[in-house]
Design a protein around this motif. Sequence first.
Motif, PDB file in Angstrom:
ATOM      1  N   TRP A 100       0.804  -1.217   0.000  1.00  0.00           N
ATOM      2  CA  TRP A 100       0.000   0.000   0.000  1.00  0.00           C
ATOM      3  C   TRP A 100       0.839   1.270   0.000  1.00  0.00           C
ATOM      4  CZ3 TRP A 100       1.842   0.793   4.854  1.00  0.00           C
ATOM      5  CH2 TRP A 100       1.963  -0.329   5.699  1.00  0.00           C
ATOM      6  N   SER A 101       2.168   1.143   0.001  1.00  0.00           N
ATOM      7  CA  SER A 101       3.028   2.314  -0.176  1.00  0.00           C
ATOM      8  C   SER A 101       3.176   2.596  -1.667  1.00  0.00           C
ATOM      9  CB  SER A 101       4.418   2.064   0.438  1.00  0.00           C
ATOM     10  OG  SER A 101       4.363   2.039   1.845  1.00  0.00           O
ATOM     11  N   ALA A 102       3.233   3.874  -2.018  1.00  0.00           N
ATOM     12  CA  ALA A 102       3.360   4.249  -3.429  1.00  0.00           C
ATOM     13  C   ALA A 102       4.645   3.675  -4.020  1.00  0.00           C
ATOM     14  CB  ALA A 102       3.347   5.773  -3.565  1.00  0.00           C
ATOM     15  N   ARG A 103       4.582   3.299  -5.278  1.00  0.00           N
ATOM     16  CA  ARG A 103       5.757   2.791  -5.971  1.00  0.00           C
ATOM     17  C   ARG A 103       6.753   3.928  -6.231  1.00  0.00           C
ATOM     18  NH1 ARG A 103       3.533   0.427 -11.336  1.00  0.00           N
ATOM     19  NH2 ARG A 103       2.693   2.558 -11.348  1.00  0.00           N
ATOM     20  N   ASP A 104       8.020   3.556  -6.352  1.00  0.00           N
ATOM     21  CA  ASP A 104       9.044   4.572  -6.607  1.00  0.00           C
ATOM     22  C   ASP A 104       8.770   5.315  -7.907  1.00  0.00           C
ATOM     23  OD1 ASP A 104      10.157   3.607  -4.346  1.00  0.00           O
ATOM     24  OD2 ASP A 104      11.961   2.785  -5.258  1.00  0.00           O
ATOM     25  N   GLU A 105       8.260   4.607  -8.928  1.00  0.00           N
ATOM     26  CA  GLU A 105       8.007   5.258 -10.210  1.00  0.00           C
ATOM     27  C   GLU A 105       6.842   6.232 -10.150  1.00  0.00           C
ATOM     28  OE1 GLU A 105       6.716   0.860 -10.631  1.00  0.00           O
ATOM     29  OE2 GLU A 105       8.230   2.033  -9.567  1.00  0.00           O
ATOM     30  N   ASP A 106       6.065   6.184  -9.053  1.00  0.00           N
ATOM     31  CA  ASP A 106       4.955   7.122  -8.882  1.00  0.00           C
ATOM     32  C   ASP A 106       5.324   8.301  -7.989  1.00  0.00           C
ATOM     33  OD1 ASP A 106       3.230   5.639 -10.468  1.00  0.00           O
ATOM     34  OD2 ASP A 106       2.575   4.402  -8.786  1.00  0.00           O
ATOM     35  N   ALA A 107       6.610   8.502  -7.745  1.00  0.00           N
ATOM     36  CA  ALA A 107       7.030   9.578  -6.842  1.00  0.00           C
ATOM     37  C   ALA A 107       6.577  10.939  -7.341  1.00  0.00           C
ATOM     38  CB  ALA A 107       8.553   9.571  -6.667  1.00  0.00           C
ATOM     39  N   VAL A 108       6.599  11.121  -8.669  1.00  0.00           N
ATOM     40  CA  VAL A 108       6.211  12.403  -9.256  1.00  0.00           C
ATOM     41  C   VAL A 108       5.369  12.120 -10.488  1.00  0.00           C
ATOM     42  CG1 VAL A 108       8.261  13.607  -8.432  1.00  0.00           C
ATOM     43  CG2 VAL A 108       8.314  12.485 -10.657  1.00  0.00           C
ATOM     44  N   PRO A 109       4.610  13.114 -10.957  1.00  0.00           N
ATOM     45  CA  PRO A 109       3.849  12.917 -12.198  1.00  0.00           C
ATOM     46  C   PRO A 109       4.782  12.580 -13.355  1.00  0.00           C
ATOM     47  CG  PRO A 109       3.108  14.875 -11.034  1.00  0.00           C
ATOM     48  CD  PRO A 109       4.339  14.405 -10.328  1.00  0.00           C
ATOM     49  N   PRO A 110       4.288  11.855 -14.351  1.00  0.00           N
ATOM     50  CA  PRO A 110       5.135  11.467 -15.492  1.00  0.00           C
ATOM     51  C   PRO A 110       5.712  12.682 -16.213  1.00  0.00           C
ATOM     52  CG  PRO A 110       3.040  10.271 -15.516  1.00  0.00           C
ATOM     53  CD  PRO A 110       2.910  11.340 -14.465  1.00  0.00           C
ATOM     54  N   GLY A 111       6.891  12.498 -16.771  1.00  0.00           N
ATOM     55  CA  GLY A 111       7.468  13.533 -17.620  1.00  0.00           C
ATOM     56  C   GLY A 111       8.748  14.146 -17.107  1.00  0.00           C
ATOM     57  N   ARG A 112       8.937  14.184 -15.798  1.00  0.00           N
ATOM     58  CA  ARG A 112      10.157  14.792 -15.277  1.00  0.00           C
ATOM     59  C   ARG A 112      10.601  14.027 -14.036  1.00  0.00           C
ATOM     60  NH1 ARG A 112       8.341  19.648 -14.310  1.00  0.00           N
ATOM     61  NH2 ARG A 112       8.419  19.590 -12.040  1.00  0.00           N
ATOM     62  N   PRO A 113      11.673  13.253 -14.113  1.00  0.00           N
ATOM     63  CA  PRO A 113      12.097  12.450 -12.959  1.00  0.00           C
ATOM     64  C   PRO A 113      12.678  13.332 -11.858  1.00  0.00           C
ATOM     65  CG  PRO A 113      13.718  12.301 -14.719  1.00  0.00           C
ATOM     66  CD  PRO A 113      12.551  13.055 -15.279  1.00  0.00           C
ATOM     67  N   PRO A 114      12.621  12.854 -10.619  1.00  0.00           N
ATOM     68  CA  PRO A 114      13.228  13.619  -9.523  1.00  0.00           C
ATOM     69  C   PRO A 114      14.743  13.676  -9.662  1.00  0.00           C
ATOM     70  CG  PRO A 114      12.491  11.475  -8.751  1.00  0.00           C
ATOM     71  CD  PRO A 114      11.973  11.631 -10.149  1.00  0.00           C
ATOM     72  N   VAL A 115      15.331  14.684  -9.054  1.00  0.00           N
ATOM     73  CA  VAL A 115      16.769  14.930  -9.162  1.00  0.00           C
ATOM     74  C   VAL A 115      17.476  14.387  -7.928  1.00  0.00           C
ATOM     75  CG1 VAL A 115      18.532  16.742  -9.235  1.00  0.00           C
ATOM     76  CG2 VAL A 115      16.447  16.955 -10.620  1.00  0.00           C
ATOM     77  N   ARG A 116      18.551  13.649  -8.125  1.00  0.00           N
ATOM     78  CA  ARG A 116      19.378  13.202  -7.007  1.00  0.00           C
ATOM     79  C   ARG A 116      20.402  14.296  -6.694  1.00  0.00           C
ATOM     80  NH1 ARG A 116      20.299   8.298  -4.753  1.00  0.00           N
ATOM     81  NH2 ARG A 116      19.275   7.203  -6.481  1.00  0.00           N
ATOM     82  N   PRO A 117      20.430  14.812  -5.470  1.00  0.00           N
ATOM     83  CA  PRO A 117      21.356  15.905  -5.162  1.00  0.00           C
ATOM     84  C   PRO A 117      22.781  15.401  -4.937  1.00  0.00           C
ATOM     85  CG  PRO A 117      20.184  15.273  -3.178  1.00  0.00           C
ATOM     86  CD  PRO A 117      19.611  14.429  -4.293  1.00  0.00           C
ATOM     87  N   VAL A 118      23.717  16.334  -5.027  1.00  0.00           N
ATOM     88  CA  VAL A 118      25.119  16.010  -4.723  1.00  0.00           C
ATOM     89  C   VAL A 118      25.506  16.746  -3.442  1.00  0.00           C
ATOM     90  CG1 VAL A 118      25.736  15.609  -7.122  1.00  0.00           C
ATOM     91  CG2 VAL A 118      25.955  17.901  -6.165  1.00  0.00           C
ATOM     92  N   PRO A 119      26.277  16.089  -2.566  1.00  0.00           N
ATOM     93  CA  PRO A 119      26.699  16.765  -1.331  1.00  0.00           C
ATOM     94  C   PRO A 119      27.759  17.821  -1.620  1.00  0.00           C
ATOM     95  CG  PRO A 119      27.715  14.598  -1.473  1.00  0.00           C
ATOM     96  CD  PRO A 119      26.770  14.704  -2.639  1.00  0.00           C
ATOM     97  N   LEU A 120      27.668  18.930  -0.878  1.00  0.00           N
ATOM     98  CA  LEU A 120      28.660  20.001  -0.991  1.00  0.00           C
ATOM     99  C   LEU A 120      29.157  20.372   0.393  1.00  0.00           C
ATOM    100  CD1 LEU A 120      27.429  22.686  -3.577  1.00  0.00           C
ATOM    101  CD2 LEU A 120      29.120  20.872  -3.894  1.00  0.00           C
ATOM    102  N   ARG A 121      30.429  20.675   0.511  1.00  0.00           N
ATOM    103  CA  ARG A 121      30.989  21.253   1.734  1.00  0.00           C
ATOM    104  C   ARG A 121      31.605  22.592   1.370  1.00  0.00           C
ATOM    105  NH1 ARG A 121      31.860  17.386   5.678  1.00  0.00           N
ATOM    106  NH2 ARG A 121      31.906  19.176   7.093  1.00  0.00           N
TER     107      ARG A 121
END
Length: 704
Positions: free
Chosen positions: A430-451
């Motif tokens: 009953w948890s949303a699938r990873d592919e349903d994280a956002v509406p279709p068309g633009r995937p989420p962005v993985r951030p990069v760590p900065l110091r």
Amino acid sequence: MPLEHTEPLRHAHGTPRGAAGPPGAGGPAADPVPGPAPAPAPVRMPGRRGVDPPTLLVAHGCWYPSADPTGERVAFICDRAGVPQLWSGPARGVEVHVLDDDPDPVTEVSWSPDGRWIAYTSAPGGGEHTRVLVVRPDGTGRQVLAGAEPGSSAHLGCWTRDGTALAVTVAQPSPVRSEHAGPGHLPPEAEGASPTGGRTPGSAWSERDGTALGPARSGGLAAYLVDPDAATAPVLLFSEEGAASLRVCDMSADGRFALVRRGPRGRREALVLDTASGRTTFALHVADGDPWVGRFSADTRELWLRSDAEREFAALLRVRLDAEGRSRGLSVAAEREDSALDLLSVPDHGRWAVLAWNAHGATELESVGLAPDRTDGDIGPRHHPVLPHEVVTRIAPVERGGLFAALSGSRRRPGIWELDEALVPARTGWSARDEDAVPPGRPPVRPVPLRCEARDGLVLGGWYYRAPEQDPGRPAPCVIHLHGGPEEQERPVFDPLYHELLGRGLDVFAPDVRGSSGWGRSFVDADLGAGRFAAIDDVADCAAHVVSLGYADPLRLGVMGRSYGGYLTMASLVWHPDLFRAGVAVCGMSDFATFFAGTEPWIAQSAAAKYGHPEHDRELLRSLSPMSRIDQLRVPVLAVHGEHDTNVPPTESEQFVRAARDRGVPARQLTLRNEGHEFLRADNRRLYRRTAADWLEQHLGPAP
């Protein structure tokens, strides 16, 4: 290290569970005035109507799991209907149902050890005032256990080990209120604080000069044991005038002792209370963050605590207790050199524990045997499961073995995963699938760590999000986003706000300026007093760093943040007036004098330990207030506030916007209906995201 008390606390009272007489009978006499917050009066509510609300959000979130004693069913919070509500269903099925279809947001969940009740906390009207309810697993028998009375508020505590009573904290409204302040409520635990260094509770102290805020702002908190079946009257465990926070974290199996966490942010402590006499038998500084700081062993011979006493990072401590609840020795059971223990979860049997370590924002999960017969403080075998996502926000152990974990990640909405006895994770149906994280068309962005390095040499951390369509070789418009707290931490989890900004072609840099958690106690304390001026400069230094890397366009920088981040946004705009092109300040403090006058008493007590005393540090607070430099404001500002926010009253935004307009600076305020300090309703969150993104996109357009 520990502070032991043998005398009764001034406002600690207790009776054995089920004792006859009024609540608190049998303990030491109470002070004449003020008395503790009155005992809660349970109120029966209509049961579930039998029809689940429609699913409005395909990309929904599920979080805060709590399993029944068998581990076969799970209660949790889900926002698939547009607002966080209480749901329940089988661990390995897909048919889940809402247990409370009221539109009031739910914030915490706890299934009773005997399986008969599910307790939860909700916020009527979406505001800051909360109440504690219980409901049967089939949706019947719903009642408000505490917080039903007008002007009252209540917070969830632990169940007794046999499930016959629930600990709740209730608030006593302040006797004197500002015209802008609402009725008394408990502050969000994320905003709270720590110990009095062994002083007897009875008034709230500023740790800077040892002076109470005064009776007009003191209020009071009290913890009771409440029987959902109403077979016994509520029993008073502990009360404190002028308290900043109060939470009953655990009860020993025989009911003789209670583990209580109390105190303001940054100075919390854990107390072991003798429930029969009301005496405190042990006290120790514990870490901020998650309020569930420890548990007793099954035989009450040991106490396991998540504490950063005399150390930079929180660790797992083992306290050996004698028959009277006093310490016979304290040792470090598990620690990491540069990582803090974020979450500690121990089943009732106490044979093992699950630890969640914070490794610079990401979570490393660990299961350990607690080896109760060892005397050297060591722990048993360790197991390290591989997680499918970066951050664990809640752990719900199952007595037979295994656990449920709430996971969040940079590319998914919050979801609940089951880890079996071998700690192999599997997503619940009953948890949303990873592919349903956002509406279709633009995937989420993985951030990069900065110091990056602040101007005084302090090293800061953060995460940079690059807009997908950005030319990698050209500087881009960039928004510096500042989290709240200030003790919160920026973590690599999916944020719909960032997704909205990135979709408008705006990069996002989300730093941890000084005062943030996750980098050690010294870093958290680096913004105290006049150190807050350096925190304001950190914002400018973070902006300069991403410009120097070639990521951000120096002529198209924006700044925004919520709560303390809203304060930092306003402060950055007036301390560095030529750096940013626009700002969005969300639920921020614009003037410390009006904030202290208008906020709730428990927030004021906690804030005094962090920012300064409103009387004795008046000049410092005035000079730190953005309103004191409003003449320096040069760029457009959007303020956003929830109409029911009594943590930071909406007048804080209103006066900043009004002053900006009086000086000819473009300014606008968006007030969200039926919201408090947190924005919990899907339609309001969507309106907030789009309004903020519109504002920043408009003002961070092509450079002249």
